[in-house]
Scaffold this motif. Structure first.
Motif, PDB file in Angstrom:
ATOM      1  N   VAL A 390       0.837  -1.208   0.000  1.00 16.66           N
ATOM      2  CA  VAL A 390       0.000   0.000   0.000  1.00 16.66           C
ATOM      3  C   VAL A 390       0.865   1.249   0.000  1.00 16.66           C
ATOM      4  N   ALA A 391       1.920   1.239   0.813  1.00 21.64           N
ATOM      5  CA  ALA A 391       2.825   2.387   0.854  1.00 21.64           C
ATOM      6  C   ALA A 391       3.500   2.601  -0.488  1.00 21.64           C
ATOM      7  N   LEU A 392       3.877   1.510  -1.149  1.00 15.18           N
ATOM      8  CA  LEU A 392       4.505   1.622  -2.463  1.00 15.18           C
ATOM      9  C   LEU A 392       3.521   2.185  -3.480  1.00 15.18           C
ATOM     10  N   ALA A 393       2.265   1.743  -3.433  1.00 13.74           N
ATOM     11  CA  ALA A 393       1.245   2.271  -4.352  1.00 13.74           C
ATOM     12  C   ALA A 393       1.032   3.759  -4.129  1.00 13.74           C
ATOM     13  N   GLU A 394       1.074   4.190  -2.889  1.00 20.97           N
ATOM     14  CA  GLU A 394       0.913   5.614  -2.595  1.00 20.97           C
ATOM     15  C   GLU A 394       2.052   6.428  -3.177  1.00 20.97           C
ATOM     16  N   ILE A 395       3.271   5.879  -3.085  1.00 20.89           N
ATOM     17  CA  ILE A 395       4.426   6.585  -3.664  1.00 20.89           C
ATOM     18  C   ILE A 395       4.293   6.652  -5.178  1.00 20.89           C
ATOM     19  N   VAL A 396       3.838   5.556  -5.794  1.00 24.91           N
ATOM     20  CA  VAL A 396       3.621   5.563  -7.240  1.00 24.91           C
ATOM     21  C   VAL A 396       2.651   6.677  -7.612  1.00 24.91           C
ATOM     22  N   THR A 397       1.554   6.771  -6.893  1.00 22.20           N
ATOM     23  CA  THR A 397       0.534   7.770  -7.187  1.00 22.20           C
ATOM     24  C   THR A 397       1.052   9.188  -6.980  1.00 22.20           C
ATOM     25  N   GLU A 398       1.824   9.378  -5.930  1.00 21.55           N
ATOM     26  CA  GLU A 398       2.306  10.713  -5.578  1.00 21.55           C
ATOM     27  C   GLU A 398       3.437  11.218  -6.462  1.00 21.55           C
ATOM     28  N   SER A 399       4.369  10.334  -6.789  1.00 21.78           N
ATOM     29  CA  SER A 399       5.625  10.831  -7.353  1.00 21.78           C
ATOM     30  C   SER A 399       5.957  10.353  -8.751  1.00 21.78           C
ATOM     31  N   PRO A 401       5.104   9.447 -12.930  1.00 25.84           N
ATOM     32  CA  PRO A 401       4.308  10.033 -14.005  1.00 25.84           C
ATOM     33  C   PRO A 401       3.159   9.139 -14.449  1.00 25.84           C
ATOM     34  N   ALA A 402       2.986   7.986 -13.804  1.00 22.53           N
ATOM     35  CA  ALA A 402       1.950   7.055 -14.256  1.00 22.53           C
ATOM     36  C   ALA A 402       0.561   7.662 -14.108  1.00 22.53           C
ATOM     37  N   ALA A 403      -0.223   7.589 -15.183  1.00 18.46           N
ATOM     38  CA  ALA A 403      -1.588   8.110 -15.171  1.00 18.46           C
ATOM     39  C   ALA A 403      -2.592   6.989 -15.357  1.00 18.46           C
ATOM     40  N   GLY A 404      -2.089   5.724 -15.452  1.00 17.89           N
ATOM     41  CA  GLY A 404      -2.972   4.584 -15.610  1.00 17.89           C
ATOM     42  C   GLY A 404      -3.508   4.128 -14.267  1.00 17.89           C
ATOM     43  N   ILE A 405      -3.904   2.875 -14.187  1.00 15.69           N
ATOM     44  CA  ILE A 405      -4.431   2.304 -12.958  1.00 15.69           C
ATOM     45  C   ILE A 405      -3.284   2.000 -11.997  1.00 15.69           C
ATOM     46  N   VAL A 406      -3.427   2.393 -10.744  1.00 12.19           N
ATOM     47  CA  VAL A 406      -2.441   2.094  -9.706  1.00 12.19           C
ATOM     48  C   VAL A 406      -3.173   1.444  -8.542  1.00 12.19           C
ATOM     49  N   GLU A 407      -2.841   0.194  -8.248  1.00 10.60           N
ATOM     50  CA  GLU A 407      -3.503  -0.532  -7.170  1.00 10.60           C
ATOM     51  C   GLU A 407      -2.493  -1.363  -6.395  1.00 10.60           C
ATOM     52  N   ALA A 408      -2.812  -1.591  -5.118  1.00 14.45           N
ATOM     53  CA  ALA A 408      -2.032  -2.519  -4.299  1.00 14.45           C
ATOM     54  C   ALA A 408      -2.762  -3.846  -4.247  1.00 14.45           C
ATOM     55  N   ALA A 409      -2.038  -4.945  -4.384  1.00 16.31           N
ATOM     56  CA  ALA A 409      -2.646  -6.266  -4.311  1.00 16.31           C
ATOM     57  C   ALA A 409      -3.154  -6.524  -2.910  1.00 16.31           C
ATOM     58  N   GLU A 410      -4.224  -7.278  -2.804  1.00 12.48           N
ATOM     59  CA  GLU A 410      -4.788  -7.608  -1.510  1.00 12.48           C
ATOM     60  C   GLU A 410      -3.765  -8.309  -0.639  1.00 12.48           C
ATOM     61  N   SER A 411      -3.553  -7.775   0.549  1.00 14.38           N
ATOM     62  CA  SER A 411      -2.580  -8.311   1.513  1.00 14.38           C
ATOM     63  C   SER A 411      -1.161  -8.336   0.948  1.00 14.38           C
ATOM     64  N   GLY A 412      -0.923  -7.591  -0.122  1.00 16.08           N
ATOM     65  CA  GLY A 412       0.408  -7.544  -0.718  1.00 16.08           C
ATOM     66  C   GLY A 412       0.796  -8.810  -1.446  1.00 16.08           C
ATOM     67  N   SER A 413      -0.149  -9.715  -1.673  1.00 16.97           N
ATOM     68  CA  SER A 413       0.128 -11.023  -2.266  1.00 16.97           C
ATOM     69  C   SER A 413       0.696 -10.914  -3.672  1.00 16.97           C
ATOM     70  N   VAL A 414       1.796 -11.631  -3.917  1.00 18.37           N
ATOM     71  CA  VAL A 414       2.390 -11.638  -5.250  1.00 18.37           C
ATOM     72  C   VAL A 414       1.450 -12.303  -6.238  1.00 18.37           C
ATOM     73  N   LYS A 415       0.861 -13.423  -5.848  1.00 11.06           N
ATOM     74  CA  LYS A 415      -0.073 -14.114  -6.738  1.00 11.06           C
ATOM     75  C   LYS A 415      -1.259 -13.225  -7.072  1.00 11.06           C
ATOM     76  N   ALA A 416      -1.819 -12.564  -6.061  1.00 11.65           N
ATOM     77  CA  ALA A 416      -2.949 -11.668  -6.298  1.00 11.65           C
ATOM     78  C   ALA A 416      -2.551 -10.513  -7.210  1.00 11.65           C
ATOM     79  N   ALA A 417      -1.328 -10.040  -7.077  1.00 13.62           N
ATOM     80  CA  ALA A 417      -0.856  -8.937  -7.916  1.00 13.62           C
ATOM     81  C   ALA A 417      -0.784  -9.356  -9.381  1.00 13.62           C
ATOM     82  N   ILE A 418      -0.278 -10.572  -9.636  1.00 18.28           N
ATOM     83  CA  ILE A 418      -0.186 -11.043 -11.019  1.00 18.28           C
ATOM     84  C   ILE A 418      -1.578 -11.239 -11.607  1.00 18.28           C
ATOM     85  N   THR A 419      -2.483 -11.824 -10.824  1.00 11.11           N
ATOM     86  CA  THR A 419      -3.854 -12.018 -11.292  1.00 11.11           C
ATOM     87  C   THR A 419      -4.512 -10.686 -11.624  1.00 11.11           C
ATOM     88  N   LYS A 420      -4.331  -9.715 -10.755  1.00  9.63           N
ATOM     89  CA  LYS A 420      -4.891  -8.384 -10.985  1.00  9.63           C
ATOM     90  C   LYS A 420      -4.271  -7.738 -12.223  1.00  9.63           C
TER      91      LYS A 420
END
Length: 457
Positions: A390-399, A401-420
Motif C-alpha cells: 500500500v505504501a509503495l502504491a501511494e508513492i507511485v501515485t504521488e511521485s 508520471p503514471a496516469a494509468g491504474i495504480v492498485e495494491a494487491a490484496e494483503s500484498g500477495s504476489v499471486k494476487a498482484a499477477i492475477t490483478k
C-alpha cells in the motif's frame, strides 16, 4: 545482519587455508560490481565448462532455494550435500566462537564444496562491495582474474555515498600481479578510481587489462545480433568473454609450468563459431533466472472469463532493483516490449531502503498501469524486508508520471498482484520487476504449481 569484514571468514576458513597455505587447489575468478555480476559469472562458468574444466560458481542472492547460489559443474548443488557441508561450517563457527554472519557461513560452505568437488576453477561473485566482502578472503595466489562489472550507487549506507567511494570498495578485490578485466562502459569516475588502484598495486599500465582479440570481437557481434541482446547484455557478454579468454590462457600457462600439456578442450581446440557461442550464451541465460526472462503465466494465476489470447499471456521477469539496472530494463522495455499503445502493466515490489522514487521515475511512462505487492521472508536473510504494498502504491501515485491504474494487491500477495495485472493489462504486456527477491517468489510459486500439476488432484 550485514557485517562486513574479513576476520570472521578468515577464522572460519582457517582449516582450509592451513591445509593449502599458498594457494587453494582450485583457482578463482573474482567478480565485483553493482550490476551484471551474476550474468557475467554465469557466462564465464558456461564458457569454461564447455572448454572441459570442472567449474564451481557462487552468486548472490539465491533465488528459489538458499543453496541455488552454488553450482557444481553447471548444476545446483544437491540440497542434502549443501546442508551437510553447511552444518559442518556452522558447527565450526559455534565451537570456535567465530560468530560468523549468514553470508560468511554461505561463502565458507561454497569454498568447502568447491574443494570437495575438486573443481578446477570457481567463479565467485562478491556479495556486497568487495574490499571487506567475505569472498575477498581469497588470496593473491588463489585468483586467476579479477573482474569489475558495472558500478553504480547502491548500498550506499555500507559503501559510501558517491560513485567514487563505491568504486574504491569494489576495486578492493584487486591484487598485485592479478590481471583485471573491467566493463568498459563504466563511468569515467569509476575508471579513474580503477587506474589509481592498479597504479597503487604496481601495474605497469596503471589501468585495466585489455584483451584485443579481433576475431572474437567479430564473433561476439554476430552472436549479439543473432540473439537480439540488449545493450547491457552485450556489455556483460564482452566482459565475460574477455575474462574467460584471459583465465583460460592463465590456466594453460599454469599447466605448462607444471610440465603438463594444455587440456584438449582449451579455447584454441574447441568449436568457437558464432553459432556455438550463441548456444553457450543461451545456456548461460537459462542457468541464471530473472534477467529479461519471458515466462508464460501459469493457469492458476489467471482469473476466469479470459479469452484465449489472455490465457496464453506472457510476462517479462527482471530483477532490476536500483537506478542503474532500472535504466537497462527501461531501455529494453521501451524498445522491445511496448506495443502501439505504449502501455505496460507493471507488477512491482521493492526492498525497504531503495531509491524507490528514482527507480519509478526511470521505469514508468504516463500511460502505464502499476500493481504493487510485497515479497515474502527471505530464507537466511531475515533482515531483508519488502516495502509495504500500500505504501509503495501511494508513492507511485504521488511521485511517478503514471496516469494509468495504480492498485495494491490484496494483503500484498504476489499471486494476487499477477492475477490483478492480467485483468488490467488485457492483451497488453506485463512486466514484473523491482527486486530479485520478488523474482525468487515468482519462480518459486511457478515451480510449486508445476510440481502440483504433475502430482494431479
Amino acid at each position: 545482519m550485514i557485517n562486513l569484514g574479513l576476520q570472521r571468514i578468515s577464522a572460519l576458513l582457517n582449516p582450509l587455508f592451513t591445509t593449502y597455505p599458498n594457494t587453494l587447489p582450485w583457482k578463482a575468478i573474482h567478480i565485483a560490481g553493482t550490476n551484471g555480476k551474476g550474468s557475467i559469472a554465469s557466462l564465464i562458468s558456461t564458457f569454461l565448462s564447455d572448454s572441459g574444466y570442472s567449474v564451481g560458481r557462487f552468486t548472490s542472492p539465491h533465488l528459489i532455494d538458499r543453496w541455488d547460489c552454488i553450482t557444481l559443474n553447471q548444476r545446483v548443488v544437491e540440497r542434502e550435500r549443501f546442508l551437510a557441508a553447511e552444518a559442518k561450517v556452522r558447527q565450526r563457527s559455534e565451537s570456535d566462537n567465530v560468530g560468523a554472519s549468514e553470508f560468511e557461513l554461505l561463502t565458507a560452505t561454497a569454498f568447502e564444496l568447491f574443494t570437495d568437488e575438486k573443481v578446477d576453477v570457481a567463479v565467485v561473485e562478491c556479495g556486497l562491495g568487495g574490499r571487506l566482502d567475505a569472498t575477498n578472503v581469497l588470496r593473491q595466489g588463489d585468483v586467476l582474474v579479477s573482474v569489475l562489472a558495472k558500478v553504480g550507487l547502491d548500498h550506499t549506507e555500507f559503501l559510501g555515498d558517491t560513485i567514487e567511494k563505491v568504486a574504491r570498495e569494489k576495486t578492493g578485490i584487486f591484487k598485485a600481479g592479478v590481471p583485471v578485466v573491467v566493463d568498459g562502459s563504466n563511468a569515467p569516475e569509476v575508471l579513474d578510481v580503477l587506474r589509481e588502484r592498479m597504479a597503487a598495486l604496481g601495474s605497469s599500465e596503471g589501468g585495466p587489462f585489455v584483451l584485443d582479440e579481433q576475431q572474437s570481437s567479430v564473433l561476439l557481434s554476430k552472436s549479439v545480433a543473432r540473439l537480439g541482446l540488449a545493450k547491457h547484455q552485450e556489455q556483460n557478454l564482452r566482459t565475460a568473454w574477455t575474462a574467460y579468454c584471459l583465465a583460460e590462457q592463465r590456466m594453460a600457462d599454469l599447466k605448462s609450468q607444471d610440465g603438463a600439456e594444455p587440456g584438449i578442450n582449451s579455447m584454441h581446440n574447441v568449436d568457437r563459431t558464432e553459432k556455438k557461442i550463441s548456444e553457450l550464451i543461451r545456456l548461460a541465460q537459462t542457468s541464471l533466472r530473472g534477467r529479461l526472462e519471458w515466462l508464460t503465466i501459469p493457469a492458476h494465476f489467471l482469473p476466469s472469463g479470459l479469452d484465449d489470447r489472455q490465457t496464453q499471456a506472457k510476462f517479462l521477469l527482471d530483477g532490476a532493483h536500483n537506478p542503474q539496472s532500472a535504466h537497462a530494463l527501461a531501455s529494453y522495455v521501451d524498445t522491445n516490449v511496448r506495443g502501439t499503445s505504449g502501455q505496460v502493466t507493471w507488477v512491482l515490489a521493492v526492498k525497504n531502503g531503495k531509491e524507490v522514487r528514482k527507480i519509478l521515475s526511470i521505469l514508468l511512462r504516463p500511460e502505464d498501469n502499476v500493481v504493487t505487492c510485497s515479497f515474502g521472508p527471505v530464507d537466511g536473510m531475515p533482515w531483508v524486508k519488502s516495502m509495504d504494498a500500500v505504501a509503495l502504491a501511494e508513492i507511485v501515485t504521488e511521485s511517478s508520471p503514471a496516469a494509468g491504474i495504480v492498485e495494491a494487491a490484496e494483503s500484498g500477495s504476489v499471486k494476487a498482484a499477477i492475477t490483478k495485472a492480467v485483468k488490467i493489462a488485457g492483451q497488453g504486456p506485463i512486466c514484473i520487476a523491482g527486486s530479485l527477491y520478488l523474482v525468487g517468489d515468482v519462480l518459486r510459486m511457478m515451480r510449486d504449481a508445476e510440481e502440483a500439476a504433475k502430482e494431479g488432484p
